[in-house]
Enzyme design. Structure first.
Site, PDB file in Angstrom:
ATOM      1  N   LYS A  17     -18.877  -7.295   5.912  1.00  0.00           N
ATOM      2  CA  LYS A  17     -17.936  -7.264   4.796  1.00  0.00           C
ATOM      3  C   LYS A  17     -18.330  -8.294   3.733  1.00  0.00           C
ATOM      4  CE  LYS A  17     -13.556  -6.799   5.709  1.00  0.00           C
ATOM      5  NZ  LYS A  17     -12.174  -7.105   6.163  1.00  0.00           N
ATOM      6  N   GLU A 134      -0.422  -1.003  -2.932  1.00  0.00           N
ATOM      7  CA  GLU A 134      -1.714  -0.340  -2.882  1.00  0.00           C
ATOM      8  C   GLU A 134      -1.746   0.728  -3.976  1.00  0.00           C
ATOM      9  OE1 GLU A 134      -3.632   0.710   0.777  1.00  0.00           O
ATOM     10  OE2 GLU A 134      -2.188  -0.459   1.922  1.00  0.00           O
ATOM     11  N   ALA A 238      12.230  12.360  -1.719  1.00  0.00           N
ATOM     12  CA  ALA A 238      12.246  12.826  -0.337  1.00  0.00           C
ATOM     13  C   ALA A 238      10.933  13.508  -0.007  1.00  0.00           C
ATOM     14  CB  ALA A 238      13.410  13.790  -0.122  1.00  0.00           C
ATOM     15  N   CYS A 246       1.957  -1.802   5.678  1.00  0.00           N
ATOM     16  CA  CYS A 246       3.023  -2.773   5.379  1.00  0.00           C
ATOM     17  C   CYS A 246       4.385  -2.327   5.878  1.00  0.00           C
ATOM     18  CB  CYS A 246       3.074  -3.043   3.873  1.00  0.00           C
ATOM     19  SG  CYS A 246       1.657  -3.982   3.259  1.00  0.00           S
TER      20      CYS A 246
END
Length: 418
Positions: A17, A134, A238, A246
């Site tokens: 990474k 996000e 909905a 999260c």
């Protein structure tokens, strides 16, 4: 931080990474992040390493590691937070500020503050929760809607506040709200915000269940109650429900922490919030079965794998969960997501993916829209009708123009809609 002019070193234990980031290659998809990363690395203000001793040159140390759900429990796993702070302790100096960004159970900051103080480094701990969405993380970092500082009392807290004000000077200069609190309040701000949003989403999905039983239309219901300024229209869509890294794990960890504090009854409603959310996934499978009958051997084209659009995140993704349930029922599933094909395959290798939406629906007996990417919302139903074997659609996000799809000959099912 580098975009704002600070000199930054990013430290991680994952060498691959670190190498990718140092080369300016993002390890995940987030709109605009690649450009910001590239500029920052090229400017020389941002570099990456696995060597914790590089922290010696810094005066502000952000701890931003994950707090996943503990295996076999609802509680948060603080292994990585503890390891990061422990690893940092030998490299702290007098006047340094350790700043927690991770979402943690209330009481964690106080415990870590004692650890930092006990190390005798002269450093101080603050808790500064992040509120990034996000898909909007770059925007939310450079221009958040508020700052929350959890700091100790007295001179140490005033000094910590001054340092954070310097870090965030650019945004604060625009009049951005700033709240200075104690540790516990700062920790609760993040989890209570997530709990409220999760509750709002599950509320409208509960109303979708009522709408399905009565023939009402939950989208019109949401529009009507959303005009009430006390309620608001946001987060009243909905559909398949929430997922990601999260909301699901945060409400579970909050409930688990409530149990530890003797507040089981106080936060018990979060159990139903979670249950309503999970029921939506099974309901999409039920709707598919209502359209197709026995799912064994039936071909299903799935559009969307990420838990939300503008992300490649499939952690606790409702879409991916539905796909697994369809496969368990014997369906033959081909899926496509503009960004999440790769991440979905890594977590679910047996998944069959297509390179585009048309290939995903080609020959399908039914099409399921499970993530509301713009390109799926804008699909031409006439074109899709030529490709599929059966004109049947389950709109798992209530994001399609149902009238247009029905005019093209499709039988359409949505969540909470007639």
């Amino acid at each position: 931080m580098a975009e704002l002019g600070h000199d930054v070193v990013g430290i991680d234990v994952d060498q691959h990474k670190v190498d990718e980031l140092q080369a300016g290659r993002p390890p995940f998809f987030e709109p605009g992040f690649g450009e910001v990363l590239g500029r920052a690395v090229e400017s020389g203000r941002l570099r990456f390493t696995t060597d914790m001793s590089e922290a010696c040159d810094a005066t502000v140390h952000f701890v931003a590691v994950g707090t996943p759900q503990t295996k076999g429990s609802y509680s948060a796993d603080l292994t990585y937070v503890d390891a990061a702070v422990d690893g940092l302790l030998p490299f702290l100096s007098t006047g340094d500020l350790v700043v927690g960004k991770s979402t943690v159970p209330v009481g964690t900051a106080a415990r870590l503050a004692e650890l930092v103080e006990g190390a005798g480094s002269g450093a101080t701990l603050a808790w500064n929760p992040e509120f990034l969405r996000e898909g909007f993380a770059v925007q939310d970092t450079l221009s958040p809607d508020r700052f929350v500082y959890g700091v100790p009392s007295g001179d140490a807290g005033e000094a910590a506040t001054a340092v954070l004000d310097e870090v965030y000077a650019t945004a604060l200069a625009t009049g951005m709200p700033r709240l200075v609190t104690d540790y516990a309040t700062a920790e609760l701000v993040k989890v209570s915000a997530n709990a409220f949003l999760a509750t709002k989403i599950s509320f409208i999905n509960a109303m979708a269940e009522v709408a399905e039983a009565t023939g009402a239309d939950v989208t019109q219901l949401a529009d009507a109650i959303g005009h009430d300024a006390r309620i608001g229209r946001k987060f009243l869509n909905a559909g398949l429900g929430f997922g990601g890294g999260c909301l699901p794990k945060d409400i579970r960890a909050f409930r688990a922490r409530g149990d530890e504090l003797g507040l089981t009854d106080t936060l018990s409603f979060l159990g139903e919030v979670d249950a309503i959310n999970l029921r939506r996934r099974e309901r999409v499978v039920t709707l598919t079965r209502e359209l197709l009958g026995d799912l064994a051997g039936r071909r299903v084209g799935v559009l969307g794998l990420a838990f939300k659009p503008n992300s490649d995140d499939v952690r606790d993704s409702p879409a991916l969960d539905v796909v697994k349930k369809l496969l368990e029922a014997g369906a033959e599933v081909t899926a496509f997501d503009p960004e999440a094909n790769g991440t979905a395959k890594r977590s679910f290798p047996e998944l069959t993916t297509a390179d585009n939406a048309e290939d995903a629906v080609r020959g399908a007996d039914a099409v399921l829209v499970l993530t509301e990417w713009t390109e799926f919302r804008e699909l031409d139903p006439e074109r899709v009708g030529v490709l599929v074997a059966g004109k049947k659609v389950v709109d798992g996000r209530n994001c399609l123009d149902v009238g247009a799809w029905r005019a093209a000959g499709f039988e359409v099912r949505g969540l909470g809609r007639p």
